[in-house]
Design a protein around this motif. Structure first.
Motif, short mmCIF file in Angstrom:
data_model
loop_
_atom_site.label_atom_id
_atom_site.label_comp_id
_atom_site.label_asym_id
_atom_site.label_seq_id
_atom_site.Cartn_x
_atom_site.Cartn_y
_atom_site.Cartn_z
N SER A 104 0.82 -1.20 0.00
CA SER A 104 0.00 0.00 0.00
C SER A 104 0.86 1.26 0.00
O SER A 104 0.47 2.28 -0.54
N TYR A 105 2.01 1.20 0.63
CA TYR A 105 2.83 2.41 0.77
C TYR A 105 4.22 2.25 0.20
O TYR A 105 5.08 3.10 0.41
N SER A 106 4.46 1.13 -0.48
CA SER A 106 5.83 0.89 -0.89
C SER A 106 5.91 0.05 -2.15
O SER A 106 4.93 -0.56 -2.57
N GLU A 107 7.10 0.02 -2.68
CA GLU A 107 7.39 -0.88 -3.77
C GLU A 107 8.64 -1.65 -3.34
O GLU A 107 9.55 -1.04 -2.77
N VAL A 108 8.67 -2.96 -3.58
CA VAL A 108 9.85 -3.73 -3.20
C VAL A 108 10.55 -4.14 -4.49
O VAL A 108 9.93 -4.75 -5.37
N LYS A 109 11.82 -3.76 -4.60
CA LYS A 109 12.56 -4.03 -5.83
C LYS A 109 13.76 -4.92 -5.58
O LYS A 109 14.36 -4.86 -4.51
N VAL A 134 15.00 -4.26 -1.98
CA VAL A 134 15.01 -2.89 -1.43
C VAL A 134 13.57 -2.39 -1.38
O VAL A 134 12.88 -2.33 -2.41
N LYS A 135 13.13 -2.08 -0.19
CA LYS A 135 11.78 -1.54 -0.03
C LYS A 135 11.87 -0.02 -0.16
O LYS A 135 12.60 0.62 0.58
N VAL A 136 11.17 0.52 -1.14
CA VAL A 136 11.26 1.96 -1.44
C VAL A 136 9.94 2.62 -1.05
O VAL A 136 8.87 2.19 -1.49
N ILE A 146 16.96 -5.07 2.44
CA ILE A 146 16.73 -6.29 3.21
C ILE A 146 17.15 -7.55 2.45
O ILE A 146 17.38 -7.49 1.24
N ASP A 147 17.22 -8.67 3.16
CA ASP A 147 17.55 -9.95 2.51
C ASP A 147 16.62 -10.18 1.33
O ASP A 147 15.41 -9.98 1.45
N LEU A 148 17.19 -10.65 0.24
CA LEU A 148 16.36 -11.07 -0.90
C LEU A 148 15.85 -12.48 -0.61
O LEU A 148 16.63 -13.38 -0.33
N VAL A 149 14.54 -12.65 -0.66
CA VAL A 149 13.95 -13.97 -0.39
C VAL A 149 13.32 -14.44 -1.70
O VAL A 149 12.29 -13.93 -2.11
N PRO A 150 13.96 -15.41 -2.37
CA PRO A 150 13.66 -15.61 -3.80
C PRO A 150 12.46 -16.48 -4.16
O PRO A 150 12.05 -16.48 -5.31
#
Ligand code: ATP
Length: 314
Positions: A44-49, A62-64, A113-117
């Motif tokens: 809702s408030y972020s994009e995770v790349k 990376v949570k932006v 943060i850790d990348l969780v694939p």
């Protein structure tokens, strides 16, 4: 200007990383040190790349978060709470995503943060319907172990659900999304904000906006039910009806539901938060120890939970 990163938290993260043996960055990173490659998810408030840290070649999530949007929605303090919870947990637990860096520029906040694939538990459940009791037991034990660590650091998650349980490279669980987490210091006043997702929210949260560590054990009960039954424990035609059912603890087990799992779920989905299994003080009949030694977990080897073999998904 919101001084999110002007506090000593970055120092704390770097110290925590150093303590746990990872390399300390030379100087604080900035967005220029990352190459963004794909979008992993949107909240809702972020994009995770997905991003590569150019100094080391290591990949991260990376949570932006957009500062202007957060300000407009009055959610700056929520972002700060999320970062503070992640910093609290940054000494590291295999079942929880770890924050490596937090920084900001003029427009955005960045949580590295850790990348969780391997995606969300929710996607897996949608694909295969339900899990075998063996798998459900394994994943439940990992959630219990991660919660024990999290709660010992005084962090309550408050929005545990299969969407927030990510699967790592070995298909072990990593809890993510601390956007609704809260640090509950002993003796501090209980937080009074309503948060959570209809199907997993506890009766006391609906009725009194009351937060305690126990809300995570209610959600755990809902998740164990869902992993085995392949459907929500509480579900109505609207969020309102769902919550009416929760208030009455109105749910039923399908035919053939594993008996030990049933007993555990019944001890978690209890209206009174203090007598929910796991939520009591250490040494009491409702303490974490009693949860770990519940018969459902009798075959679990807690010492090798994070490095032993992973049951085949079915
Ligand atoms: P929501 O509004 O749904 O609560 P949010 O803004 O709090 O979302 P997250 O839940 O943290 O954002 O992340 C959104 C999605 O991005 C996750 O559900 C997941 O699919 C993906 N994601 C988040 N963190 C990671 C990670 N560390 N590795 C891989 N994917 C991730």
């Amino acid at each position: 200007e919101f001084g999110l990163m002007d506090d000593p938290a970055e120092v704390e993260v770097a110290t925590a990383c150093a303590r746990s043996g990872s390399r300390k960055p030379q100087g604080l990173p900035s967005v220029r040190d990352f190459a963004f490659t794909a979008t992993l998810g949107e909240g809702s408030y972020s994009e995770v790349k997905r991003a590569t840290y150019l100094r080391t070649g290591q990949e991260f999530a990376v949570k932006v978060l957009d500062k202007a949007f957060l300000k407009r929605k009055g959610k700056m303090s929520t972002a700060l709470d999320e970062k503070n919870a992640l910093v609290r947990l940054s000494s590291g637990h295999p079942g929880i995503v770890r924050l490596h860096h937090a920084f900001h520029d003029q427009y955005q906040l960045y949580f590295v943060i850790d990348l969780v694939p391997n995606g969300e538990m929710q996607t897996l459940l949608s694909r295969i319907g339900s899990l075998s009791v063996t798998c459900a037991r394994y994943y439940s034990a990992q959630i219990v172990d991660a919660l024990a660590f999290m709660h010992a650091k005084n962090v309550v998650h408050r929005d545990l659900k299969p969407e927030n349980l990510l699967l790592d490279e070995n298909f072990r669980i990593k809890i993510c999304d601390f956007g609704t987490a809260k640090i509950l210091e002993p003796g501090a006043e209980s937080d009074q904000t309503f948060v959570g997702t209809a199907q997993y929210v506890s009766p006391e949260m609906i009725q009194k906006n009351e937060t305690s560590f126990s809300v995570d054990f209610w959600a755990l009960g809902c998740i164990i039910y869902q992993m085995i039954a392949g459907r929500f424990a509480f579900q109505g035609l609207s969020a309102y009806i769902t919550m009416e059912k929760i208030k009455k603890v109105e749910y039923a087990f399908p035919e053939g539901f594993d008996e030990e799992a049933k007993d555990l779920v019944q001890k978690l989905l209890v209206r009174e938060p203090t007598v929910r299994l796991g939520a009591g003080a250490p040494g009491t009949p409702y303490g974490m120890h009693t949860l770990r030694s519940h018969p459902f977990f009798s075959v679990i080897e807690w010492e090798t939970l994070w490095n032993g073999s992973v049951p085949r998904l079915q």
